[in-house]
Design a protein around this motif. Structure first.
Motif, PDB file in Angstrom:
ATOM      1  N   HIS A  39       0.854  -1.193   0.000  1.00 22.00           N
ATOM      2  CA  HIS A  39       0.000   0.000   0.000  1.00 22.00           C
ATOM      3  C   HIS A  39       0.889   1.243   0.000  1.00 22.00           C
ATOM      4  CE1 HIS A  39      -3.887   2.045   1.693  1.00 22.00           C
ATOM      5  NE2 HIS A  39      -3.121   2.953   1.097  1.00 22.00           N
ATOM      6  N   HIS A  78       1.587   5.333  -2.392  1.00 24.21           N
ATOM      7  CA  HIS A  78       1.074   6.310  -3.371  1.00 24.21           C
ATOM      8  C   HIS A  78       2.204   7.020  -4.106  1.00 24.21           C
ATOM      9  CE1 HIS A  78      -2.999   5.852  -1.859  1.00 24.21           C
ATOM     10  NE2 HIS A  78      -2.400   5.655  -0.693  1.00 24.21           N
ATOM     11  N   HIS A 130      -4.750   6.262  -5.356  1.00 23.66           N
ATOM     12  CA  HIS A 130      -6.190   6.496  -5.179  1.00 23.66           C
ATOM     13  C   HIS A 130      -6.876   6.601  -6.544  1.00 23.66           C
ATOM     14  CE1 HIS A 130      -5.893   7.564  -0.885  1.00 23.66           C
ATOM     15  NE2 HIS A 130      -4.848   8.320  -1.167  1.00 23.66           N
ATOM     16  N   GLU A 162      -6.363   1.949  -4.881  1.00 24.99           N
ATOM     17  CA  GLU A 162      -7.115   2.190  -3.641  1.00 24.99           C
ATOM     18  C   GLU A 162      -8.371   2.971  -4.016  1.00 24.99           C
ATOM     19  OE1 GLU A 162      -5.074   4.415  -0.531  1.00 24.99           O
ATOM     20  OE2 GLU A 162      -6.596   3.830   0.949  1.00 24.99           O
ATOM     21  N   ASP A 202       1.378   2.649   3.484  1.00 25.85           N
ATOM     22  CA  ASP A 202       0.559   3.810   3.086  1.00 25.85           C
ATOM     23  C   ASP A 202       1.463   5.038   2.904  1.00 25.85           C
ATOM     24  OD1 ASP A 202      -1.704   5.123   2.224  1.00 25.85           O
ATOM     25  OD2 ASP A 202      -2.785   4.965   4.131  1.00 25.85           O
ATOM     26  N   HIS A 238       3.254   8.163   1.447  1.00 23.82           N
ATOM     27  CA  HIS A 238       2.938   9.234   0.497  1.00 23.82           C
ATOM     28  C   HIS A 238       4.147  10.116   0.210  1.00 23.82           C
ATOM     29  CE1 HIS A 238      -1.211   8.278   1.690  1.00 23.82           C
ATOM     30  NE2 HIS A 238      -1.667   9.046   0.731  1.00 23.82           N
TER      31      HIS A 238
HETATM   32 MN    MN Z   1      -3.532   5.023   0.891  1.00 19.27          MN
END
Ligand code: MN
Ligand code: AMP
Ligand code: MN
Ligand code: MN
Length: 276
Positions: free
Chosen positions: A6, A8, A38, A63, A247, A249
């Protein structure tokens, strides 16, 4: 095995390009990696090419933003065919709603004394088709309105805050259906972030399972360690496969870097058990 399923890129609200995310994941020791932008799959080709060059096993992901009981939840799709027409039609519809909502958020911010936030946020969105609250937050921080991402969400943009705009994303049926149609596995992202009652959580997990959802994130940068324990219990209770991911970023944001995700609690079946 170092697994990160996971994260981005600049294709959604990350700050590194898909190639740069692949390089950072590899440099940090990741062996099995998924990019999960996303509502957008257009970074996967670049991510796959770089992962192949680096000899890192790659899982194509996404996602998807969902509205369930008037709250936003995120459903990760792993192992998807990014060329699936139904998946792409669905994601295109979600992205269109983001631009309209961004203009409404900017109007509300202007009323709160933050002028021109749409124009300010846009340069932070490398992909203008996907503007998110994260891009607004980066602009507000750069302009000194807030000193952290969390402050922005707590003060302005979080669900129910004065500048937030309620959105109707996709339904749970749609998101899980698109992922299954694309040959992927559907995974509940960071369940610890949702403000549901125990009764609602049970209805949500039961419906997700009935629709064909198979996984739940147990260890993620969006969870506190006590939530690893809680969602390990949920995985066992509903028979979900366990997933984990940073997650990630940005090097300057978030709790976990790529490749620094703690191991799953014992007694769970990892979602990657038959991918390695
Ligand atoms: Mn995410
Ligand atoms: P959006 O998809 O436009 O609604 O933006 C949601 C994104 O904002 C998430 O994917 C996170 O990257 C970021 N974010 C950071 N902090 C928070 C928070 N406290 N609540 C919700 N989203 C957050
Ligand atoms: Mn995000
Ligand atoms: Mn999310």
């Amino acid at each position: 095995m170092n697994v990160d399923l996971h994260c981005h890129s600049t294709i959604s609200d990350g700050v590194l390009t898909p190639s740069q995310v692949a390089e950072r994941a590899h440099a940090n020791g990741v062996q099995l990696w998924a990019l999960t932008d996303h509502d957008e799959v257009s970074g996967l080709a670049q991510a796959r090419a770089m992962a192949n060059d680096l000899g890192m096993k790659f899982i194509p992901g996404v996602e998807i933003s969902v509205t369930w009981a008037q709250n936003t939840v995120h459903i990760v799709g792993l192992g998807i065919d990014e060329n699936c027409p139904r998946l792409n039609e669905g994601l295109t519809g979600i992205r269109a709603g983001r631009t309209i909502r961004a203009r409404e958020m900017a109007d509300k911010l202007a009323q709160m004394g933050v002028p021109d936030a749409y124009e300010g946020a846009l340069p932070y969105a490398a992909n203008p088709a996907l503007i998110s609250r994260t891009h607004f937050a980066r602009y507000l921080i750069a302009r000194g309105y807030c000193d952290s991402m969390q402050k922005v969400f707590d003060t302005y943009l979080g669900d129910g805050m004065a500048a937030s705009v309620p959105v109707h994303w996709s339904t749970l049926e749609e998101a899980v259906g698109w992922i299954l149609e694309a040959g992927g596995q559907a995974v509940v992202a960071h369940p610890g972030r949702y403000n549901y009652t125990p009764v609602q959580f049970d209805a949500f997990f039961s419906q997700f399972k009935d629709l064909g959802g198979t996984g739940i994130e147990v260890v993620t940068g969006s969870h506190h360690p006590d939530e690893y324990v809680e969602y390990a219990r949920v995985a066992r209770q509903y028979g979900f496969l366990a997933s984990s991911g940073s997650d990630f970023h940005s090097p300057k944001e978030g709790k976990l870097d790529l490749g620094s995700v703690p191991a799953l609690p014992s007694g769970l079946t990892p979602i990657w058990h038959d991918w390695i």
